[in-house]
Design a protein around this motif. Sequence first.
Motif, PDB file in Angstrom:
ATOM      1  N   MET A  73     -10.750-140.231  16.762  1.00 23.97           N
ATOM      2  CA  MET A  73      -9.517-139.532  16.447  1.00 23.97           C
ATOM      3  C   MET A  73      -9.378-138.376  15.519  1.00 23.97           C
ATOM      4  SD  MET A  73      -6.245-138.613  18.424  1.00 23.97           S
ATOM      5  CE  MET A  73      -5.121-138.484  18.213  1.00 23.97           C
ATOM      6  N   THR A  74      -9.376-139.933  14.248  1.00 27.38           N
ATOM      7  CA  THR A  74      -9.257-138.848  13.232  1.00 27.38           C
ATOM      8  C   THR A  74      -9.695-137.594  12.890  1.00 27.38           C
ATOM      9  OG1 THR A  74      -9.106-140.955  12.252  1.00 27.38           O
ATOM     10  CG2 THR A  74     -10.257-139.017  10.618  1.00 27.38           C
ATOM     11  N   ILE A  75     -11.581-137.918  13.150  1.00 26.26           N
ATOM     12  CA  ILE A  75     -12.142-136.405  13.301  1.00 26.26           C
ATOM     13  C   ILE A  75     -11.662-135.272  13.899  1.00 26.26           C
ATOM     14  CG2 ILE A  75     -14.586-135.558  13.833  1.00 26.26           C
ATOM     15  CD1 ILE A  75     -15.467-137.988  12.852  1.00 26.26           C
ATOM     16  N   ALA A  76     -11.315-135.680  15.210  1.00 25.23           N
ATOM     17  CA  ALA A  76     -10.621-134.889  15.940  1.00 25.23           C
ATOM     18  C   ALA A  76      -9.430-133.936  15.774  1.00 25.23           C
ATOM     19  CB  ALA A  76     -10.174-135.040  18.067  1.00 25.23           C
ATOM     20  N   THR A  77      -8.451-134.927  15.431  1.00 22.54           N
ATOM     21  CA  THR A  77      -7.098-134.689  15.012  1.00 22.54           C
ATOM     22  C   THR A  77      -7.435-133.458  13.128  1.00 22.54           C
ATOM     23  OG1 THR A  77      -6.350-136.288  15.525  1.00 22.54           O
ATOM     24  CG2 THR A  77      -5.453-135.536  13.700  1.00 22.54           C
ATOM     25  N   PHE A  78      -8.175-134.096  12.435  1.00 22.94           N
ATOM     26  CA  PHE A  78      -8.656-133.573  10.801  1.00 22.94           C
ATOM     27  C   PHE A  78      -9.178-131.514  11.853  1.00 22.94           C
ATOM     28  CE2 PHE A  78      -7.007-135.108   7.600  1.00 22.94           C
ATOM     29  CZ  PHE A  78      -6.784-136.437   7.997  1.00 22.94           C
ATOM     30  N   ALA A  79     -10.201-132.117  12.559  1.00 26.54           N
ATOM     31  CA  ALA A  79     -10.901-131.066  12.903  1.00 26.54           C
ATOM     32  C   ALA A  79      -9.408-130.108  13.636  1.00 26.54           C
ATOM     33  CB  ALA A  79     -11.865-131.440  14.189  1.00 26.54           C
ATOM     34  N   PHE A  80      -9.651-130.124  14.337  1.00 28.94           N
ATOM     35  CA  PHE A  80      -8.607-129.293  15.567  1.00 28.94           C
ATOM     36  C   PHE A  80      -6.867-128.506  14.609  1.00 28.94           C
ATOM     37  CE2 PHE A  80      -3.755-129.952  17.057  1.00 28.94           C
ATOM     38  CZ  PHE A  80      -3.944-128.915  19.208  1.00 28.94           C
ATOM     39  N   HIS A  81      -6.700-129.219  14.366  1.00 27.01           N
ATOM     40  CA  HIS A  81      -5.413-128.694  13.019  1.00 27.01           C
ATOM     41  C   HIS A  81      -6.290-127.773  11.941  1.00 27.01           C
ATOM     42  CE1 HIS A  81      -3.025-132.487  14.568  1.00 27.01           C
ATOM     43  NE2 HIS A  81      -2.288-131.140  14.261  1.00 27.01           N
ATOM     44  N   ALA A  82      -6.816-127.851  11.646  1.00 25.34           N
ATOM     45  CA  ALA A  82      -7.278-127.087  10.173  1.00 25.34           C
ATOM     46  C   ALA A  82      -7.756-125.663  11.073  1.00 25.34           C
ATOM     47  CB  ALA A  82      -9.524-127.381  10.009  1.00 25.34           C
ATOM     48  N   CYS A  83      -8.426-125.959  12.133  1.00 30.26           N
ATOM     49  CA  CYS A  83      -9.229-124.445  13.423  1.00 30.26           C
ATOM     50  C   CYS A  83      -7.832-123.920  13.724  1.00 30.26           C
ATOM     51  CB  CYS A  83      -9.919-125.114  14.110  1.00 30.26           C
ATOM     52  SG  CYS A  83     -11.827-125.680  14.067  1.00 30.26           S
ATOM     53  N   LEU A  84      -7.099-125.206  14.199  1.00 35.47           N
ATOM     54  CA  LEU A  84      -5.115-124.450  14.966  1.00 35.47           C
ATOM     55  C   LEU A  84      -4.990-123.506  13.815  1.00 35.47           C
ATOM     56  CD1 LEU A  84      -3.177-124.481  16.965  1.00 35.47           C
ATOM     57  CD2 LEU A  84      -2.775-126.471  15.970  1.00 35.47           C
ATOM     58  N   PHE A  85      -4.703-123.612  12.140  1.00 31.07           N
ATOM     59  CA  PHE A  85      -4.209-123.090  11.042  1.00 31.07           C
ATOM     60  C   PHE A  85      -5.425-121.892  11.190  1.00 31.07           C
ATOM     61  CE2 PHE A  85      -1.069-126.711  11.043  1.00 31.07           C
ATOM     62  CZ  PHE A  85       0.213-125.804  11.071  1.00 31.07           C
ATOM     63  N   LEU A  86      -6.193-122.504  10.304  1.00 28.68           N
ATOM     64  CA  LEU A  86      -7.371-121.303  10.148  1.00 28.68           C
ATOM     65  C   LEU A  86      -7.574-119.738  10.845  1.00 28.68           C
ATOM     66  CD1 LEU A  86      -9.298-123.163   7.836  1.00 28.68           C
ATOM     67  CD2 LEU A  86      -7.239-122.241   7.189  1.00 28.68           C
ATOM     68  N   THR A  87      -7.635-120.947  12.005  1.00 29.28           N
ATOM     69  CA  THR A  87      -8.493-118.846  12.977  1.00 29.28           C
ATOM     70  C   THR A  87      -7.981-118.247  13.370  1.00 29.28           C
ATOM     71  OG1 THR A  87      -9.813-121.202  13.989  1.00 29.28           O
ATOM     72  CG2 THR A  87      -9.909-119.345  15.212  1.00 29.28           C
ATOM     73  N   PRO A  88      -6.520-118.316  14.132  1.00 31.62           N
ATOM     74  CA  PRO A  88      -5.662-117.205  14.107  1.00 31.62           C
ATOM     75  C   PRO A  88      -5.127-116.623  12.668  1.00 31.62           C
ATOM     76  CG  PRO A  88      -4.556-119.383  14.487  1.00 31.62           C
ATOM     77  CD  PRO A  88      -5.760-119.795  14.128  1.00 31.62           C
ATOM     78  N   ASP A 115     -15.265-117.884  16.873  1.00 31.74           N
ATOM     79  CA  ASP A 115     -15.739-118.845  18.082  1.00 31.74           C
ATOM     80  C   ASP A 115     -15.774-120.005  18.452  1.00 31.74           C
ATOM     81  OD1 ASP A 115     -15.917-117.223  20.563  1.00 31.74           O
ATOM     82  OD2 ASP A 115     -17.888-117.280  20.859  1.00 31.74           O
ATOM     83  N   ILE A 116     -16.057-120.290  17.312  1.00 31.68           N
ATOM     84  CA  ILE A 116     -16.677-121.874  16.980  1.00 31.68           C
ATOM     85  C   ILE A 116     -16.152-122.541  16.971  1.00 31.68           C
ATOM     86  CG2 ILE A 116     -17.539-123.519  16.122  1.00 31.68           C
ATOM     87  CD1 ILE A 116     -20.259-121.621  15.223  1.00 31.68           C
ATOM     88  N   MET A 117     -14.961-122.566  16.204  1.00 32.51           N
ATOM     89  CA  MET A 117     -13.660-122.778  15.786  1.00 32.51           C
ATOM     90  C   MET A 117     -12.408-123.048  17.129  1.00 32.51           C
ATOM     91  SD  MET A 117     -13.206-120.997  11.863  1.00 32.51           S
ATOM     92  CE  MET A 117     -11.295-121.856  11.583  1.00 32.51           C
ATOM     93  N   THR A 118     -12.560-121.601  17.973  1.00 30.49           N
ATOM     94  CA  THR A 118     -12.069-121.316  18.547  1.00 30.49           C
ATOM     95  C   THR A 118     -12.482-122.613  20.053  1.00 30.49           C
ATOM     96  OG1 THR A 118     -11.305-119.063  18.746  1.00 30.49           O
ATOM     97  CG2 THR A 118     -11.332-120.309  20.657  1.00 30.49           C
ATOM     98  N   LEU A 119     -13.912-122.964  19.790  1.00 32.23           N
ATOM     99  CA  LEU A 119     -13.918-123.745  20.826  1.00 32.23           C
ATOM    100  C   LEU A 119     -13.921-125.603  19.915  1.00 32.23           C
ATOM    101  CD1 LEU A 119     -17.655-122.366  21.820  1.00 32.23           C
ATOM    102  CD2 LEU A 119     -15.248-122.930  23.145  1.00 32.23           C
ATOM    103  N   VAL A 120     -14.094-125.614  18.657  1.00 33.81           N
ATOM    104  CA  VAL A 120     -13.263-126.603  18.468  1.00 33.81           C
ATOM    105  C   VAL A 120     -11.854-127.078  18.900  1.00 33.81           C
ATOM    106  CG1 VAL A 120     -12.569-128.252  16.303  1.00 33.81           C
ATOM    107  CG2 VAL A 120     -15.170-126.874  16.094  1.00 33.81           C
TER     108      VAL A 120
END
Lengths: 219, 439
Positions: A73-88, A115-120
């Motif tokens: 969950m930790t990996i998922a949460t951190f990766a999710f939030h980072a990509c959620l902000f940075l990508t757009p 593209d990869i970050m979106t997939l994340v």
Amino acid sequence: MNAAYQFVTGPLAWAAWGIFLLGSAYRLISMYQLAKAKDPTAIAYMSWHFSLRSIINWLIPFNALGWRKSPAMTIATFAFHACLFLTPIFLVAHVLLWDQAFGVSYATIPDGAADIMTLVVIAACLYFAGRRLVQPEVRYITTPQDWLALIIVLAPFLTGFLAYHQAIDYDAMIILHVVAGEIMLAAIPFTRLSHMVFAVFTRAYMGSEFGGVRHARDW
Amino acid sequence: MGIADRLIEDVGLRRGVSRLTPEIIEKTVNAVISGETGARLKAYAETCMRCGLCAQACHFSLSHPGDPSYTPAGKVQQTMSVLLKTGGRVDPDFIYGMAQLAYTECNLCRRCVHYCPIGIDTGYIMSTVRRICHKLGVTPQYIQDTAHSHSATFNQMWVKDDEWTDTLMWQEDEARDEFPDIRIPLDKEGADIYYSVIAPEPKFRTQLIYQAAAIMHMAGVDWTMPSEPGWDNSDMCMFTGDFEMMGRLKRKHFESAQKLKVKRIVMGECGHAFRSIYDMGNRAVGWKMPPVPVIHSIEFFWELMQQGKIKLVKKYPGPVTVHDPCNVVRGRGLHEKLRELVNFLVEGGIVETASNREHNLCCTAGGGVINCGPPFKNVRVAGSKAKAEELRATGVKTIVAPCHNCHGGLEDTVHSYKLGMEIKFLGDIIYECMEKPEV
């Protein structure tokens, strides 16, 4: 199609940003006034030092006990939030839109990385959904609100991914993508996504109490 | 799965619920929610992402694996979330389950704080649920009896004024066999230390007063105890949700110390009383921090040790393990001082439980849970399975636990899970190992 695109990237975008910014400001101000009126025994203890101490310690992956005990969950949460902000924010296509509209331009990330970050983000959403369906302690507390928040966040990334790869009708998909993004922005102040606005304060309060009064770590 | 499937008969809860109507419930719930809560509860209710990370925090859920109704968020889901969602339109039977859950399946230990990224204080939410139960008159009989005692006598155990001073003089008298010139000074103005205890000490743990007097005496401390009400630092009203009485109790306590113009209050080895004096009760009367400095016995003994005022003739045979009481560790960060002190007192050092210091697992007795009495003992003991396993894994024979409620709970845990361990207060060990006069 062109008129629809003009509409969603024009007036609708203004509306979405307006709802997001003004709505967030309204929620924050009214919450602060409520706190002043009703929680004086809480806000009296707020401290910058201990607020930041708590926020920083929780922003370090695997630092807090809760992060350590749930590594996936930790990996998922951190990766999710980072990509959620940075990508757009740093996507080339988005920066171009800012440039076209306001002449503002800044650094971008390569499309391949985006593209990869979106997939994340999509994968993390699926993981969160899986937890809600499979893990008893998560399923037990899941409400329709939580599904709504998940879908609202997933939609712009899924549509963006499909539009970028021109998998299905591009013209329709890009409009869907813009609308999905606008829904997400507008939903932030008024759905579970409001934790984006409030979490920093709940965290800061807990940090202040634990640091300033209880002299103990809260992570 | 949930509280409705495990209801336990309790006279207090049953009688309270029998007097309720849906109208009373709705009115009371909303009076508390709109009158006494604000941004904190609202933000917690809204921002909880239902991620379930807290499931691994709670000893109740660790002791009932696979049953999400014991997780912190699961408990909120069955109580406060329902009240907020329905606007208080629930039936009396719901209140029975809500009260049972809030009073007996959450120790308000705040371990879940270490698991919630958002910083939600489940203990606060459950306290608010208890507040509503109190206002509805639905409280477990045993703990309500102690709250009544607080209201009537300003102590928790119906100790009469003359019995209090009589007990102190009796202990002084007893102690003179060992310490011929010992005094328990009453009402000494301007003393350095005002020593306060919880009412169960004069009631049935008098040896703790004896030991404290012996330690004070041998350390040459300038101390006093009050003869008038205010001497009891305990506070079950904080746990029933009777916040008005919580405030009155603390005001009485502090004013008692202020009248004697003492420099500091030292309190016995109690956890919940510390929470009341240092954290919650003072706020209820508008003191941001206690108006008279308050220190817990752990810190006081630690100071005596630092000053060389505890002279040992032997060390206590260990190794031992340390149980960190939530209210002085998560509540005051005394864990390192506790360890320095234990290492000073004990031969063979400390074998830590897997969860220790701020991350310690609760004894399952605190937060008023043990005070809800025999009807709920089995629930409590079942909830301490995770703690029992951690204790067993240490392989030691002694648990040092500087808190009365922790003692009560751990005694049941040790007995029920056949751990074969003894449980000691710091005062027990200091008294046993310290230098005493030759008589």
